[in-house]
Write an enzyme that holds these catalytic residues in place. Structure first.
Site, short mmCIF file in Angstrom:
data_model
loop_
_atom_site.label_atom_id
_atom_site.label_comp_id
_atom_site.label_asym_id
_atom_site.label_seq_id
_atom_site.Cartn_x
_atom_site.Cartn_y
_atom_site.Cartn_z
N ARG A 178 -10.99 5.41 8.77
CA ARG A 178 -9.91 5.01 7.86
C ARG A 178 -8.92 4.20 8.66
O ARG A 178 -8.48 4.63 9.73
CB ARG A 178 -9.18 6.24 7.33
CG ARG A 178 -10.02 7.16 6.48
CD ARG A 178 -9.13 8.30 6.01
NE ARG A 178 -9.73 9.58 6.25
CZ ARG A 178 -10.50 10.21 5.35
NH1 ARG A 178 -10.71 9.67 4.18
NH2 ARG A 178 -11.02 11.37 5.64
N PHE A 180 15.29 19.51 -0.69
CA PHE A 180 13.92 19.06 -0.94
C PHE A 180 13.72 17.63 -0.44
O PHE A 180 12.68 17.32 0.17
CB PHE A 180 13.63 19.15 -2.44
CG PHE A 180 12.37 18.45 -2.87
CD1 PHE A 180 11.12 19.01 -2.60
CD2 PHE A 180 12.43 17.24 -3.54
CE1 PHE A 180 9.95 18.36 -3.00
CE2 PHE A 180 11.26 16.58 -3.93
CZ PHE A 180 10.02 17.14 -3.66
N ARG A 190 1.52 8.31 12.85
CA ARG A 190 1.14 9.53 13.58
C ARG A 190 -0.35 9.83 13.49
O ARG A 190 -0.98 10.26 14.46
CB ARG A 190 1.92 10.73 13.02
CG ARG A 190 1.70 12.01 13.80
CD ARG A 190 1.98 13.24 12.98
NE ARG A 190 1.17 13.27 11.77
CZ ARG A 190 1.34 14.14 10.79
NH1 ARG A 190 2.32 15.01 10.86
NH2 ARG A 190 0.54 14.12 9.72
N TYR A 202 0.84 -1.20 0.00
CA TYR A 202 0.00 0.00 0.00
C TYR A 202 0.88 1.26 0.00
O TYR A 202 0.66 2.19 -0.78
CB TYR A 202 -0.95 0.02 1.20
CG TYR A 202 -1.75 1.33 1.25
CD1 TYR A 202 -2.78 1.56 0.34
CD2 TYR A 202 -1.42 2.34 2.17
CE1 TYR A 202 -3.47 2.78 0.34
CE2 TYR A 202 -2.11 3.55 2.17
CZ TYR A 202 -3.13 3.76 1.26
OH TYR A 202 -3.80 4.97 1.25
C1 PS7 Z 1 5.10 15.27 -5.67
C2 PS7 Z 1 6.31 16.40 -3.73
C3 PS7 Z 1 11.91 12.90 -2.28
C4 PS7 Z 1 12.75 10.72 -3.37
C5 PS7 Z 1 -0.23 14.33 -2.46
C6 PS7 Z 1 7.27 13.10 -1.19
C7 PS7 Z 1 -1.13 11.54 0.54
C8 PS7 Z 1 3.44 11.18 3.00
O1 PS7 Z 1 -3.13 12.19 3.51
O2 PS7 Z 1 -0.30 15.37 3.01
O3 PS7 Z 1 -2.83 14.47 4.47
O4 PS7 Z 1 -2.25 12.48 5.83
O5 PS7 Z 1 0.52 14.63 5.25
C9 PS7 Z 1 4.37 14.96 -3.29
C10 PS7 Z 1 10.77 10.68 -1.95
C11 PS7 Z 1 0.88 12.11 -2.72
C12 PS7 Z 1 6.19 10.95 -0.59
C13 PS7 Z 1 1.11 10.55 0.17
C14 PS7 Z 1 3.17 14.16 -3.59
C15 PS7 Z 1 9.68 11.21 -1.14
C16 PS7 Z 1 -0.42 11.40 -2.75
C17 PS7 Z 1 5.06 11.64 0.08
C18 PS7 Z 1 2.32 14.11 -2.35
C19 PS7 Z 1 8.33 10.84 -1.75
C20 PS7 Z 1 -0.53 10.28 -1.69
C21 PS7 Z 1 1.87 13.64 1.84
C22 PS7 Z 1 4.03 10.68 0.65
O6 PS7 Z 1 1.45 13.51 3.23
O7 PS7 Z 1 -0.87 13.06 3.84
C23 PS7 Z 1 5.22 15.51 -4.20
C24 PS7 Z 1 11.76 11.42 -2.49
C25 PS7 Z 1 0.98 13.45 -2.54
C26 PS7 Z 1 7.21 11.60 -1.14
C27 PS7 Z 1 -0.15 10.78 -0.29
C28 PS7 Z 1 1.67 11.24 1.31
C29 PS7 Z 1 2.30 12.47 1.14
C30 PS7 Z 1 3.01 11.33 1.57
P1 PS7 Z 1 -2.36 13.07 4.44
P2 PS7 Z 1 0.18 14.25 3.84
MN MN Z 2 -5.16 9.10 1.02
MN MN Z 3 -3.23 14.15 7.64
MN MN Z 4 -1.51 16.12 5.76
#
Ligand code: PS7
Ligand code: MN
Ligand code: MN
Ligand code: MN
Ligand code: MN
Ligand code: MN
Length: 344
Positions: free
Chosen positions: A202, A262, A192, A145
């Site tokens: 969820r 980043f 968290r 997942y």
């Molecule tokens: C393209 C920067 C840097 C190699 C929207 C960044 C939600 C933790 O649901 O918003 O509000 O609790 O707190 C980000 C690796 C993904 C993983 C994933 C895309 C790092 C859609 C982030 C962000 C790879 C699915 C945001 C994974 O948490 O979640 C870009 C390198 C999105 C990264 C989701 C979660 C991100 C997440 P919620 P949050």
């Molecule tokens: Mn989600």
């Molecule tokens: Mn959240």
């Molecule tokens: Mn969030």
């Protein structure tokens, strides 16, 4: 300098940066600081995935409708004028205004478009698959997942770094490490957010873990079960910290300063969050947050791999000091922390 640029910008592009500011708590500043081409590509990538995740999270959309939308979402990137006005989620503005995001997407280089679209397709199909399954069963399924919702983001971002010419090909081709970058962030988020997610129905903690500690996932919230609940929490933290060696290897390969920052800052926030959550019953009562001062410390320490390793060491040591003698994962936790530490 960001504000200055925004004024001269094309209005649609500017609106995309405004959506970024309004929908991302932690990613906005580090995305804005990326070198020129990458900044815009990563901003659009973020907004597209934020839109997809808003569909996944929206409990008011019927399951069949939702799965169909998730599976075909990547195709909407090429449907001029397409948007979705039926979401009730707080970030729905990215769906309401998706036609603006998609028109900016279509102005990106073909290489960027292909990476983002493919990533969105794979994530949407993974999300739909898990929604139909209802429950994340085994630890293997937990990794699966997290691969769909975050590992794929790590892999996609790494490809963007390479396509932009800012990083070496190995960063994009070593998908195992890029996947670990995402898994470490996603597992931390799931650990968290347990209380908040559970009250909204969820459930992201794997059944294999909580079944040992409570009759149901909801019973983990009950004060009378607290000792067991904390033991379960510690087991999941132990699982998450096993990604730290991969994270440090990945970061050690990066050449570009803006890409390094980043990538490093969210990983540092994650270890600080895990340190805060470990053995902490508050996780079952509220949303545990890191202190403001810690976030400032991270930005100052995110400039080199040496500083990041030192930072990780400190937080691993701090977790090590909290391991309860009688915790059933005590030795596993120590072993995992040891692997994350540079020197003994
Ligand atoms: C393209 C920067 C840097 C190699 C929207 C960044 C939600 C933790 O649901 O918003 O509000 O609790 O707190 C980000 C690796 C993904 C993983 C994933 C895309 C790092 C859609 C982030 C962000 C790879 C699915 C945001 C994974 O948490 O979640 C870009 C390198 C999105 C990264 C989701 C979660 C991100 C997440 P919620 P949050
Ligand atoms: Mn989600
Ligand atoms: Mn959240
Ligand atoms: Mn969030
Ligand atoms: Mn979400
Ligand atoms: Mn969450």
């Amino acid at each position: 300098n960001t504000k200055l640029n925004l004024k001269k910008m094309d209005p649609d592009m500017r609106r995309c940066f405004e959506y970024l500011k309004m929908t991302s708590r932690s990613f906005c500043a580090v995305i804005m600081a990326l070198d020129e081409d990458l900044r815009y590509g990563v901003c659009i990538y973020y907004l597209v995935l934020r839109a997809l995740d808003t569909v996944e999270d929206d409990m008011t959309i019927a399951l069949d409708t939702k799965c169909a939308l998730l599976e075909t979402f990547y195709q909407k990137l090429n449907v001029v004028g397409w948007n979705f006005n039926n979401s009730k989620e707080k970030d729905r503005m990215v769906l309401d205004n998706f036609q603006i995001i998609s028109s900016e997407f279509r102005k990106l280089s073909p290489a960027f478009q292909q990476i983002i679209s493919g990533s969105c397709r794979d994530m949407g199909s993974g999300m739909a698959q898990f929604l139909k399954r209802k429950v994340i069963d085994s630890m293997t399924e937990w990794d699966e997942y997290c691969h769909y919702v975050a590992g794929l983001v790590g892999i996609g971002l790494s490809r963007l770094f390479v396509a932009s010419g800012l990083e070496e090909p190995i960063v994009g081709s070593d998908e195992r490490l890029a996947n670990s970058m995402g898994l470490f962030l996603q597992k931390t988020n799931i650990i968290r957010d347990f209380q908040e997610d559970t009250v909204q129905d969820r459930l992201f903690w794997p059944r294999e873990a909580w079944i040992k500690y409570g009759a149901s996932q909801k019973s983990l919230l009950s004060p009378s079960n607290m000792h067991n609940s904390v033991a379960c929490l510690n087991e999941l933290v132990t699982n998450a910290i096993q990604h730290i060696p991969d994270v440090l290897t990945y970061l050690g390969r990066l050449k570009n300063q803006s890409v390094f920052n980043f990538c490093a800052i969210p990983q540092m926030m994650a270890i600080a969050t895990l340190e805060r959550c470990y053995n902490n019953p508050d996780v079952f009562r509220m949303n545990v947050k890191i202190r403001k001062g810690e976030a400032v410390l991270m930005i100052g320490n995110s400039t080199s791999i040496e500083l990041v390793k030192e930072f990780m060491d400190k937080y691993c040591l701090s977790i090590a000091r909290k391991v309860p003698e009688n915790d059933r994962n005590a030795s596993a936790t120590r072993v995992a922390l040891q692997a994350g530490l540079r020197n003994k």
